[in-house]
Design an enzyme around this catalytic site. Sequence first.
Site, PDB file in Angstrom:
ATOM      1  N   ASP A 185      12.535   5.900  -3.481  1.00 21.95           N
ATOM      2  CA  ASP A 185      11.539   5.297  -2.575  1.00 21.95           C
ATOM      3  C   ASP A 185      11.719   5.891  -1.186  1.00 21.95           C
ATOM      4  O   ASP A 185      12.749   6.503  -0.902  1.00 21.95           O
ATOM      5  CB  ASP A 185      11.764   3.760  -2.536  1.00 21.95           C
ATOM      6  CG  ASP A 185      10.504   2.974  -2.174  1.00 21.95           C
ATOM      7  OD1 ASP A 185       9.982   3.193  -1.072  1.00 21.95           O
ATOM      8  OD2 ASP A 185      10.060   2.141  -2.973  1.00 21.95           O
ATOM      9  N   ASP A 205      10.087  10.904  -1.202  1.00 22.95           N
ATOM     10  CA  ASP A 205       8.656  10.783  -0.930  1.00 22.95           C
ATOM     11  C   ASP A 205       7.946  11.452  -2.111  1.00 22.95           C
ATOM     12  O   ASP A 205       8.107  12.667  -2.324  1.00 22.95           O
ATOM     13  CB  ASP A 205       8.333  11.501   0.389  1.00 22.95           C
ATOM     14  CG  ASP A 205       6.851  11.469   0.725  1.00 22.95           C
ATOM     15  OD1 ASP A 205       6.021  11.209  -0.179  1.00 22.95           O
ATOM     16  OD2 ASP A 205       6.511  11.720   1.891  1.00 22.95           O
ATOM     17  N   VAL A 206       7.177  10.671  -2.866  1.00 20.03           N
ATOM     18  CA  VAL A 206       6.600  11.205  -4.109  1.00 20.03           C
ATOM     19  C   VAL A 206       5.539  12.286  -3.892  1.00 20.03           C
ATOM     20  O   VAL A 206       5.078  12.901  -4.838  1.00 20.03           O
ATOM     21  CB  VAL A 206       6.008  10.086  -5.008  1.00 20.03           C
ATOM     22  CG1 VAL A 206       7.088   9.159  -5.495  1.00 20.03           C
ATOM     23  CG2 VAL A 206       4.874   9.339  -4.308  1.00 20.03           C
ATOM     24  N   TYR A 249      -8.717   4.064  -3.221  1.00 21.19           N
ATOM     25  CA  TYR A 249      -7.772   3.434  -4.161  1.00 21.19           C
ATOM     26  C   TYR A 249      -8.309   3.480  -5.590  1.00 21.19           C
ATOM     27  O   TYR A 249      -7.605   3.843  -6.529  1.00 21.19           O
ATOM     28  CB  TYR A 249      -7.510   1.984  -3.727  1.00 21.19           C
ATOM     29  CG  TYR A 249      -6.418   1.304  -4.536  1.00 21.19           C
ATOM     30  CD1 TYR A 249      -5.071   1.599  -4.296  1.00 21.19           C
ATOM     31  CD2 TYR A 249      -6.726   0.389  -5.529  1.00 21.19           C
ATOM     32  CE1 TYR A 249      -4.068   0.986  -5.039  1.00 21.19           C
ATOM     33  CE2 TYR A 249      -5.718  -0.225  -6.274  1.00 21.19           C
ATOM     34  CZ  TYR A 249      -4.397   0.077  -6.020  1.00 21.19           C
ATOM     35  OH  TYR A 249      -3.406  -0.533  -6.760  1.00 21.19           O
ATOM     36  N   LYS A 271      -6.694   5.501  -8.776  1.00 20.30           N
ATOM     37  CA  LYS A 271      -6.170   4.798  -9.957  1.00 20.30           C
ATOM     38  C   LYS A 271      -6.971   5.151 -11.222  1.00 20.30           C
ATOM     39  O   LYS A 271      -6.408   5.154 -12.311  1.00 20.30           O
ATOM     40  CB  LYS A 271      -6.166   3.284  -9.709  1.00 20.30           C
ATOM     41  CG  LYS A 271      -5.142   2.849  -8.651  1.00 20.30           C
ATOM     42  CD  LYS A 271      -3.714   3.156  -9.074  1.00 20.30           C
ATOM     43  CE  LYS A 271      -2.684   2.579  -8.115  1.00 20.30           C
ATOM     44  NZ  LYS A 271      -1.288   2.847  -8.520  1.00 20.30           N
ATOM     45  N   THR A 282       2.981  -8.999  -4.048  1.00 14.02           N
ATOM     46  CA  THR A 282       3.922  -8.036  -3.447  1.00 14.02           C
ATOM     47  C   THR A 282       3.436  -7.696  -2.036  1.00 14.02           C
ATOM     48  O   THR A 282       2.282  -7.965  -1.686  1.00 14.02           O
ATOM     49  CB  THR A 282       3.984  -6.714  -4.259  1.00 14.02           C
ATOM     50  OG1 THR A 282       2.752  -6.000  -4.037  1.00 14.02           O
ATOM     51  CG2 THR A 282       4.199  -6.945  -5.742  1.00 14.02           C
TER      52      THR A 282
HETATM   53  P1  NAD Z   1       4.851  -2.578  -2.919  1.00 20.74           P
HETATM   54  O1  NAD Z   1       4.236  -2.135  -1.650  1.00 20.74           O
HETATM   55  O2  NAD Z   1       5.762  -3.740  -2.900  1.00 20.74           O
HETATM   56  O3  NAD Z   1       5.633  -1.368  -3.622  1.00 20.74           O
HETATM   57  C1  NAD Z   1       5.207  -0.048  -3.521  1.00 20.74           C
HETATM   58  C2  NAD Z   1       6.419   0.817  -3.274  1.00 20.74           C
HETATM   59  O4  NAD Z   1       6.000   2.185  -3.226  1.00 20.74           O
HETATM   60  C3  NAD Z   1       7.083   0.485  -1.926  1.00 20.74           C
HETATM   61  O5  NAD Z   1       8.461   0.288  -2.105  1.00 20.74           O
HETATM   62  C4  NAD Z   1       6.783   1.714  -1.092  1.00 20.74           C
HETATM   63  O6  NAD Z   1       7.771   2.007  -0.126  1.00 20.74           O
HETATM   64  C5  NAD Z   1       6.711   2.787  -2.162  1.00 20.74           C
HETATM   65  N1  NAD Z   1       6.022   3.983  -1.667  1.00 20.74           N
HETATM   66  C6  NAD Z   1       4.880   4.053  -0.953  1.00 20.74           C
HETATM   67  N2  NAD Z   1       4.617   5.322  -0.631  1.00 20.74           N
HETATM   68  C7  NAD Z   1       5.607   6.082  -1.165  1.00 20.74           C
HETATM   69  C8  NAD Z   1       5.901   7.466  -1.177  1.00 20.74           C
HETATM   70  N3  NAD Z   1       5.117   8.364  -0.552  1.00 20.74           N
HETATM   71  N4  NAD Z   1       7.004   7.891  -1.834  1.00 20.74           N
HETATM   72  C9  NAD Z   1       7.817   6.998  -2.456  1.00 20.74           C
HETATM   73  N5  NAD Z   1       7.606   5.682  -2.468  1.00 20.74           N
HETATM   74  C10 NAD Z   1       6.514   5.233  -1.822  1.00 20.74           C
HETATM   75  O7  NAD Z   1       3.643  -2.833  -3.910  1.00 20.74           O
HETATM   76  P2  NAD Z   1       3.563  -3.074  -5.497  1.00 20.74           P
HETATM   77  O8  NAD Z   1       2.485  -4.040  -5.684  1.00 20.74           O
HETATM   78  O9  NAD Z   1       4.897  -3.331  -6.084  1.00 20.74           O
HETATM   79  O10 NAD Z   1       3.025  -1.656  -5.948  1.00 20.74           O
HETATM   80  C11 NAD Z   1       3.571  -0.917  -7.017  1.00 20.74           C
HETATM   81  C12 NAD Z   1       2.441  -0.219  -7.742  1.00 20.74           C
HETATM   82  O11 NAD Z   1       1.617  -1.210  -8.345  1.00 20.74           O
HETATM   83  C13 NAD Z   1       1.523   0.623  -6.863  1.00 20.74           C
HETATM   84  O12 NAD Z   1       1.209   1.823  -7.530  1.00 20.74           O
HETATM   85  C14 NAD Z   1       0.274  -0.242  -6.734  1.00 20.74           C
HETATM   86  O13 NAD Z   1      -0.886   0.512  -6.495  1.00 20.74           O
HETATM   87  C15 NAD Z   1       0.266  -0.901  -8.088  1.00 20.74           C
HETATM   88  N6  NAD Z   1      -0.547  -2.121  -8.186  1.00 20.74           N
HETATM   89  C16 NAD Z   1      -0.257  -3.209  -7.453  1.00 20.74           C
HETATM   90  C17 NAD Z   1      -1.047  -4.344  -7.551  1.00 20.74           C
HETATM   91  C18 NAD Z   1      -0.777  -5.594  -6.748  1.00 20.74           C
HETATM   92  O14 NAD Z   1      -1.633  -6.511  -6.751  1.00 20.74           O
HETATM   93  N7  NAD Z   1       0.356  -5.718  -6.073  1.00 20.74           N
HETATM   94  C19 NAD Z   1      -2.127  -4.344  -8.433  1.00 20.74           C
HETATM   95  C20 NAD Z   1      -2.395  -3.227  -9.193  1.00 20.74           C
HETATM   96  C21 NAD Z   1      -1.592  -2.111  -9.054  1.00 20.74           C
END
Ligand code: NAD
Length: 257
Positions: free
Chosen positions: A37, A63-64, A156, A160, A191
């Site tokens: 992360d 950083d991905v 977004y 996705k 989250t």
């Molecule tokens: P979150 O923000 O808690 O976690 C996302 C993580 O990704 C964070 O720790 C952040 O630091 C990390 N991140 C962001 N940019 C980055 C980068 N360039 N390199 C490495 N790490 C990076 O949110 P979450 O809800 O746990 O999200 C996880 C996944 O789930 C995401 O892909 C998000 O799109 C997806 N998602 C979330 C929801 C929701 O409602 N929370 C719904 C559908 C999909």
Amino acid sequence: MGRLQGKSAVITGGSRGIGAATARLFVKEGAGVVIADILEEDGKLLADELKAAGGKTEFVRCDVTKSDEVKNIMTTAVRSFGKLDILFNNAGITQEPTDIANCSEETYDRVMSINTKGCFLGIKHAVPEMLKTGGGSIINTGSTMSVVAIPYASAYCVSKHAVVGLTRLAALDYADKGIRVNVILPGVVDTPIHHQFGQEISPEELEANMKELLSRQPISRMISPDEISPMVLFLASDESCMCTGGIYPVDGGWTTI
Ligand code: NAD
């Protein structure tokens, strides 16, 4: 014996949210886990917590969007745990609500770069390591917005949707090589992502945004990250050995509509 006993995993976006819940579950089920992360403090704290409880884990800053950093997390997993069996391609960001005409190119590029190219780079660098031991499982994080559209979320939504295409392509590329690739579609998960748009929005806008999202989800409460991670565990484990190229909603019924 744990369901991932002896396996080695990389989780991107593992410092918090869905990634952190999955790291906890994977470690509990016996896997060695690299938590990757950009959030160093949270990631290190989580790794320390899991190690103190006897788990095999380490945090690596990554950083991905950076190819060399993504390659490094795969080689770190191999160095630390002997091989790479599982990649949870989960890092992601959202965007401030806006129509296409008002969505900046910078926002579009940033969201695509992290959500879509990040998954591409994960697959690109995990596959060579997985091939060395005869295969593995890759799980990508999509969203309900991988298969339905909502207004004011163009970057977004596109990012996705593309993750589903990437999943299907990768599943076909590696089906005969022992690597399975699937995508999960979370609904509205509780989250921090909902509070971070890259630009500030007012509490009123945030509340309206959450209300709008939940109105689309028949089981109309927020999903806990711990209610997403069991699906990731299933897809990571050998229990899902015949599943590849699949789309797995964990969305309180959202995508039935
Ligand atoms: P979150 O923000 O808690 O976690 C996302 C993580 O990704 C964070 O720790 C952040 O630091 C990390 N991140 C962001 N940019 C980055 C980068 N360039 N390199 C490495 N790490 C990076 O949110 P979450 O809800 O746990 O999200 C996880 C996944 O789930 C995401 O892909 C998000 O799109 C997806 N998602 C979330 C929801 C929701 O409602 N929370 C719904 C559908 C999909």
